[in-house]
Every structure is written in structure tokens, then in C-alpha cells.
Design a protein around this motif. Sequence first.
Motif, PDB file in Angstrom:
ATOM      1  N   ILE A 106       0.839  -1.205   0.000  1.00 62.61           N
ATOM      2  CA  ILE A 106       0.000   0.000   0.000  1.00 62.61           C
ATOM      3  C   ILE A 106       0.867   1.246   0.000  1.00 62.61           C
ATOM      4  N   HIS A 107       1.898   1.251   0.832  1.00 62.20           N
ATOM      5  CA  HIS A 107       2.747   2.439   0.914  1.00 62.20           C
ATOM      6  C   HIS A 107       3.457   2.718  -0.409  1.00 62.20           C
ATOM      7  N   LEU A 108       4.087   1.716  -0.975  1.00 62.87           N
ATOM      8  CA  LEU A 108       4.840   1.936  -2.212  1.00 62.87           C
ATOM      9  C   LEU A 108       3.910   2.302  -3.370  1.00 62.87           C
ATOM     10  N   ASN A 109       2.781   1.634  -3.449  1.00 66.04           N
ATOM     11  CA  ASN A 109       1.846   1.922  -4.537  1.00 66.04           C
ATOM     12  C   ASN A 109       1.262   3.326  -4.403  1.00 66.04           C
ATOM     13  N   ASN A 110       0.844   3.688  -3.199  1.00 62.80           N
ATOM     14  CA  ASN A 110       0.212   4.989  -3.007  1.00 62.80           C
ATOM     15  C   ASN A 110       1.208   6.135  -3.068  1.00 62.80           C
TER      16      ASN A 110
END
Length: 500
Positions: free
Chosen positions: A428-432
Motif C-alpha cells: 500500500i505504501h509503495l503503490n500509493n
Amino acid sequence: MSSINVPEIRLRRLNKHPINTNGDYVLYWMIANRRMDYNFSLQRAVEVCEQLNKPLLVFEALRCGYKWACDRIHQFVLEGMSVNQERFKDSTATYYCYVEPELDHGKGLLEALAKTACAIITDDFPCFFIPKMLRQVAPRLPVVVEAVDSNGLLPMRAAPQIYPTAYAFRRFLHNELPEYLRDKPQANPLAGKKLPNLKNIPSEIRARWKPISAKSLQTTSKILTKLPIDHEVGSVAFEGGAVAAKRALTSFLSKQFDHYIEQRNLPEEEVTSGLSPYLHFGHISAHHIFNQIIKQEEWSVEQVCDQKATGKRAGWWGMSETAEAYLDQLITWRELGYNMCWQREDYDQYESLPDWAQTTLENHARDPREYCYTLEEFEKSKTHDALWNAAQMQLVTEGRMHNYMRMLWGKKIIHWSESPQEALKIMIHLNNKYAVDGRNPNSYSGIFWCLGRYDRAWGPERPIFGKIRYMSSKNTARKFSVDGYLERYGNQKRQNSLFD
């Protein structure tokens, strides 16, 4: 407020306050459908203006305090604002564009605009910070607030339940979608409309919250450097806004469309539409894309009215194989994510996974991991796997990732993280943080699919994954040529020994 043009199922009242018939204007608070064309929200605002014989004020703002705020996201939105400013200039609506220069500077602006409004129309988007913001803000405003669903071809609330698989949702669509295909938004809700002119926005509002100028929007790099956002996540090569979105759609249909079936899963090829970021920020509508496809296919809505619901990916539409494959992505898979997000507030939490997926992951949570990387190592492409590193590098540098590689990317984060819960946080962190199309129901579908959402149990049961579908770089390299992809994003030649 009665509705004539916009289907009632797309309207949601957010507070119990009345219309202020003595107000100066109807306020359209543009937060997700950042466009003029094929926009049910704008269409609804125009409808209310006509009912009350009042001017229309379109308010589009960009705050700087949201999570993952960075040059990349800001520039894409600013480019869209520039297009909107130009388009609304020659319309009967007044466009007020505000970019927050510092944290909390915009606080109180919406409330100030609401004081002299008749009613407020806004966008109903079920993801990221928007639902919470609407829940908190709407009760505090002195007039009626109505949210309009202009997200997809199927109104979100037409689906009575959360569908566990694409097949189940597709079967529902085959039964219900034809009814809603006729209720399409107007190409330009302001075309031919003679609304009353808004004489001015109160000077005290314009003085305290100065609207951004057209000149400033054309030099976004200067704006970005002054804002308190993440400047390490740089801008991307592709441009934001409705004009760029239409250009991308035209290019896809004229150049890549014919090769979509054969080449969409090939990492070295660029045949996907590239429209996901524009859909996410509302720079283009799914209705607009659908209309262009059916025009190219010489197809009409009547052709599906008597079709039997099968749930199958191909054959129901009666279009070409390519068109049906793309529409399955645009409608089934994209709107499946919206189906989840509007009904479950925990759509981004591990606990929202199917019971079978949580059980099998828990059974293997303590399996030994040959490799285990930190968030920083993942973020900087410092794994042992050259192909995974290349996919991460594409995400970081271009703000996007090849669709097939995105699946592999997520699967290997699960493989090399301390736990599935930690893997989810990292994805979630890397994608967002890096993906321009992140923070969207569709992107959460992709992330959670890696952990079993919308999938089934697979065998043989494997360490770490259990019954979750498994993918590897080695198998990917066997199925597809990846040399060109590695050369473009890996900064090193292919080395089989680096594959897991």
C-alpha cells in the motif's frame, strides 16, 4: 431537490439542511470528477441551477496535507486544473481554482463559500480520505449537500451486496447493466445552457484565499517548489488533465487496440491504454471511454438487452474479442473495486480478506523465509531479483507499472516480508506513494488480489503462500521475453541466477 436528468440512484444526500433559496449561487465542489465532460456531478449542479434560476460556481481545490502528497500527484492535478480553468472560461459557470500554499491555509474556505450558497453538489468517491472528509464536513455546512456518483457505468448503489469474485460480479452486471447504459451523462452539461451570471465571489474570500492564476498553472514547477509536500517523488513524463486523457484514449484506440489481446501481458510491449491515472483523478469518464469503443465497434445498447447472463468474460457484449477483453477491465474489474469500497470502510485492512485467505496465510505465517527485506530495501530496488527490481524502478521513475509486472511485484513482496500483514503495509505504501493511479478502489483491488481477494484457493499448497496463488520471476521469464524490460528499467543485463 427533485431530479429530472440525473438518475436518483446516483444521488446521496449528506445532511438534513434545507436549500437556501436566497443564496447567490449553486456550489459544485469538484473533488473527484475533475472534468467538464460526461460528469453526472456537474450535470446535477446545472440541473439545480436551472430549478432555482441561480448561477453556478465550480470550486476545485488542492490541499497539501493529504497523505503521500508529493510533486508527482500535485503536478498531475495542477495540469488538470489548468485545462479546467481554460474550459470553464468560455462557459456560463464561474470557476474558482484554489491551491493551498501551506498546511491548513485553506481551512474555512468551503464554509465561507457555503454561507452564500443555495446548495452544494459534490462528488461521491468511496476511497482514500474523501468519504471521511464528506462525513465530517457535510453536517457543519449550513445548506443541503448532495454527493453524486459519476464513477462508472453501473451506479455503485445498484449492486446490493459485495461480490467475492469477478465472475459473480460479471454475472450480476450481465443482468443489470443494460438498464443503466441508457442513463449516460451528457457530453457537456453546460453546452447551450444560459445560466444567470455570478457577479462576483465575495472580495474577502478572494483576498484571504487567493485563486491561482492561469499563468501560475502553466508554470507548475515553480509552484511545486514552494509547497510543503514530498519533493523527492518527482513529476512524471505523462501530462495530466482532460486534454491529455482524450489524447491517450485516441492513441490507444488507433494504435494499441488491435494488439491488446496478444500483447497486453508482455512486459516489453506498451499496448495497454494508460488511462488509469486519468480515471483515478476524474480527468476522463468511463462513459466517455465506453462511448468511443462502441462507436468504433459500431455497436448499440439494444444488442445486449436479450442476452443471457453467463458471467463469462467473452461473448456477452457481441463485440470484437479485443473490445470485450478491454471492457472487462474497464467495467468488471474496475467497478468491482468500487463495489467493495463503498460498502466496507475496512477495504484497505488485512481483516477484509476472505476467511480462507486469512486462514491459509496464518497457517504459514511462521514459515522460514530465505529472503526478508525491509521497506527501505524494497523501495530502493535492493532485492536479489533483477526483474522485481526493474518493476519497482519503473514504479519509482515513471509513476506506473506494467499490469502483469504489478501482479508479480505484489506476490514477491508477500514472499519476502516478515508477515502477510507487513507485506500489505509495504504494498500500500509503495503503490500509493509512487503510482499516479494509486489511492483508488481499483489499485486496492490489485493489491488485495495478491493476498487472495477475488481469487480462489490454489494447489499445491506452498510455504509462506499456503493456498494463495503463487507467481515467480523465473516463471515470468519463461513465459515472456523480459530482456528489453530489464534493459530499460534494470540497469543490468539479465542474470538468471538473480531470479528467485
